[in-house]
Enzyme design. Sequence first.
Site, PDB file in Angstrom:
ATOM      1  N   HIS A  17       0.526  -1.218   0.106  1.00  0.00           N
ATOM      2  CA  HIS A  17      -0.009  -0.119  -0.002  1.00  0.00           C
ATOM      3  C   HIS A  17       0.947   1.235   0.038  1.00  0.00           C
ATOM      4  O   HIS A  17       1.914   1.387   0.418  1.00  0.00           O
ATOM      5  CB  HIS A  17      -1.086   0.012   1.241  1.00  0.00           C
ATOM      6  CG  HIS A  17      -0.247   0.448   2.582  1.00  0.00           C
ATOM      7  ND1 HIS A  17      -0.099   1.799   2.835  1.00  0.00           N
ATOM      8  CD2 HIS A  17       0.210  -0.275   3.722  1.00  0.00           C
ATOM      9  CE1 HIS A  17       0.424   1.795   4.168  1.00  0.00           C
ATOM     10  NE2 HIS A  17       0.814   0.544   4.613  1.00  0.00           N
ATOM     11  N   CYS A  18       0.029   2.276  -0.380  1.00  0.00           N
ATOM     12  CA  CYS A  18       0.808   3.600  -0.250  1.00  0.00           C
ATOM     13  C   CYS A  18      -0.262   4.552   0.331  1.00  0.00           C
ATOM     14  O   CYS A  18      -1.184   4.042   1.058  1.00  0.00           O
ATOM     15  CB  CYS A  18       1.589   4.049  -1.402  1.00  0.00           C
ATOM     16  SG  CYS A  18       0.431   4.054  -3.080  1.00  0.00           S
ATOM     17  N   ALA A  19      -0.393   5.787   0.069  1.00  0.00           N
ATOM     18  CA  ALA A  19      -1.326   6.697   0.392  1.00  0.00           C
ATOM     19  C   ALA A  19      -2.745   6.279  -0.361  1.00  0.00           C
ATOM     20  O   ALA A  19      -3.762   6.205   0.375  1.00  0.00           O
ATOM     21  CB  ALA A  19      -1.057   7.962   0.386  1.00  0.00           C
TER      22      ALA A  19
END
Length: 198
Positions: free
Chosen positions: A110-112
């Site tokens: 995941h990232c943002a």
Amino acid sequence: MSSRGHSTLPRTLMAPRMISEGDIGGIAQITSSLFLGRGSVASNRHLLQARGITCIVNATIEIPNFNWPQFEYVKVPLADMPHAPIGLYFDTVADKIHSVSRKHGATLVHCAAGVSRSATLCIAYLMKFHNVCLLEAYNWVKARRPVIRPNVGFWRQLIDYERQLFGKSTVKMVQTPYGIVPDVYEKESRHLMPYWGI
């Protein structure tokens, strides 16, 4: 295989069931042991456990790890900026995803927003361990999570990685009225905004 980087996606890669992003808050299943999502997914312990996720790759500088004991965490401290050296992490993250899969676990990357950093790392993994070219890896991830859009700096690093793996590149950077973009974005370039790193 006889033509590295130009094979068709293996049956094991095509097998995973499609998961609706809207139904479970921004997560998509990329392979049977790899999920891609936005940062909020990492805070949903019930969802993570329901999907069999055992490892979380956090590709942000802005979101802390939750450090729940039942998950292994890998931090990739990068901003979503074209100059960020995401290529330095391609092998490390791909190797970790592969290792977790071999132990019958699953990884969330995941990232943002689940759009650029995390998508880039998933694409690199597919190239390295599923022996698919950059164009095919991108199309596969985009089919599973249509909102992905790695920034142009990440594309340059993916192109370099593909050359390193296969000795050729299936995506090229092209000049448009809106700046230099990967050719896969060219048809959409009139809709691109500076947010995407152009």
